[in-house]
Design a protein around this motif. Sequence first.
Motif, mmCIF file in Angstrom:
data_model
loop_
_atom_site.group_PDB
_atom_site.id
_atom_site.type_symbol
_atom_site.label_atom_id
_atom_site.label_comp_id
_atom_site.label_asym_id
_atom_site.label_seq_id
_atom_site.Cartn_x
_atom_site.Cartn_y
_atom_site.Cartn_z
ATOM 1 N N GLU A 165 -13.400 36.731 4.974
ATOM 2 C CA GLU A 165 -14.680 36.954 5.635
ATOM 3 C C GLU A 165 -15.819 36.859 4.639
ATOM 4 O O GLU A 165 -15.620 36.927 3.420
ATOM 5 C CB GLU A 165 -14.705 38.313 6.326
ATOM 6 N N VAL B 1 -21.189 42.507 18.751
ATOM 7 C CA VAL B 1 -20.049 42.038 17.963
ATOM 8 C C VAL B 1 -18.904 41.545 18.840
ATOM 9 O O VAL B 1 -18.818 41.864 20.022
ATOM 10 C CB VAL B 1 -19.536 43.148 17.025
ATOM 11 N N THR B 2 -18.029 40.770 18.219
ATOM 12 C CA THR B 2 -16.814 40.324 18.898
ATOM 13 C C THR B 2 -15.585 41.073 18.380
ATOM 14 O O THR B 2 -14.533 41.056 19.011
ATOM 15 C CB THR B 2 -16.613 38.814 18.709
ATOM 16 N N SER B 3 -15.721 41.704 17.214
ATOM 17 C CA SER B 3 -14.648 42.521 16.654
ATOM 18 C C SER B 3 -15.255 43.794 16.073
ATOM 19 O O SER B 3 -16.318 43.745 15.446
ATOM 20 C CB SER B 3 -13.889 41.773 15.550
ATOM 21 N N ASP C 58 -16.727 34.820 14.492
ATOM 22 C CA ASP C 58 -16.310 36.162 14.899
ATOM 23 C C ASP C 58 -17.158 37.145 14.119
ATOM 24 O O ASP C 58 -17.052 37.256 12.897
ATOM 25 C CB ASP C 58 -14.824 36.364 14.602
ATOM 26 N N VAL D 47 -14.079 43.552 23.255
ATOM 27 C CA VAL D 47 -14.249 43.474 21.800
ATOM 28 C C VAL D 47 -12.927 43.834 21.125
ATOM 29 O O VAL D 47 -12.317 44.856 21.451
ATOM 30 C CB VAL D 47 -15.364 44.426 21.323
ATOM 31 N N ARG D 48 -12.491 43.003 20.203
ATOM 32 C CA ARG D 48 -11.254 43.280 19.474
ATOM 33 C C ARG D 48 -11.403 44.528 18.604
ATOM 34 O O ARG D 48 -12.451 44.728 17.982
ATOM 35 C CB ARG D 48 -10.868 42.082 18.600
ATOM 36 N N CYS E 101 -5.828 45.080 16.773
ATOM 37 C CA CYS E 101 -5.615 43.633 16.651
ATOM 38 C C CYS E 101 -5.578 43.141 15.209
ATOM 39 O O CYS E 101 -5.112 42.029 14.954
ATOM 40 C CB CYS E 101 -6.717 42.879 17.402
ATOM 41 N N TYR E 102 -6.090 43.926 14.276
ATOM 42 C CA TYR E 102 -6.109 43.518 12.866
ATOM 43 C C TYR E 102 -6.376 44.743 12.011
ATOM 44 O O TYR E 102 -6.691 45.826 12.518
ATOM 45 C CB TYR E 102 -7.175 42.447 12.611
ATOM 46 N N ASN F 222 -18.085 40.798 13.085
ATOM 47 C CA ASN F 222 -17.512 42.145 13.074
ATOM 48 C C ASN F 222 -18.457 43.136 12.416
ATOM 49 O O ASN F 222 -19.321 42.755 11.621
ATOM 50 C CB ASN F 222 -16.127 42.160 12.408
ATOM 51 N N SER G 59 -17.030 28.535 16.418
ATOM 52 C CA SER G 59 -17.538 29.856 16.771
ATOM 53 C C SER G 59 -17.414 30.782 15.572
ATOM 54 O O SER G 59 -16.657 30.510 14.642
ATOM 55 C CB SER G 59 -16.778 30.436 17.972
#
Length: 219
Positions: A181, A46-48, A22, A75-76, A124-125, A24, A20
């Motif tokens: 990334e 988006v997922t983040s 991610d 979403v993170r 989360c980050y 962002n 998968s």
Amino acid sequence: MATGPKLRAATRLKLATVASIDLNADLGEGFGVWRLGDDDAMLRIVTSANVACGFHAGDPAGLLQVCRLASERGVRIGAQVSYRDLAGFGRRFIDVTPEDLLADVVYQIGALHGLAQAAGAGVCYVKPHGALYNTIVTNREQAAAVAEAVQKVDAGLPVLGLADSVFFEEAQRRGLRTVAEAFADRAYRPDGQLVSRREPDAVLRDPEVIRAYLGDDDA
């Protein structure tokens, strides 16, 4: 512009096959009545979300709304920390002392975490923004300050950035998880760094070029 194998060889950008991806994007970058982008639409994709923390963009009410939408959609939320540079959108290098930069990053993470908690989520980050992101690829003093700030707030927070950067070296020295990334729409230099936005073709806009850039040799 080179495409396909030649472009990938020139930039050394390699994407591994994974189960998968991610995805962002930078969000919450409006300010007051001025809005940049469509946060609501992006949060359906988006997922983040790299959410601004008020230093390069973003106001408290707008950032809280972004955090609420992200929380509702699973979403993170990531803290996108930057230089204190609203006028320049965080895209200008600032020769800040390590002590001041550490405090600025701690402040930004803490502020966004409070907003995220109010929205039923959390940070989360951490991902540096703009000029800070690019500077700490090679500037060890500032890289160490950012890594130290993250560690002091929460050593369990991963940090996003460019692979083979001194920022990752400093983060790993402090036990932080590093996440490399890749940018689908940005050109890279031969040394793996991003081409400055001030240079022609730094931002890729042709979908066919982007497909070739990411490894689809049939594009």
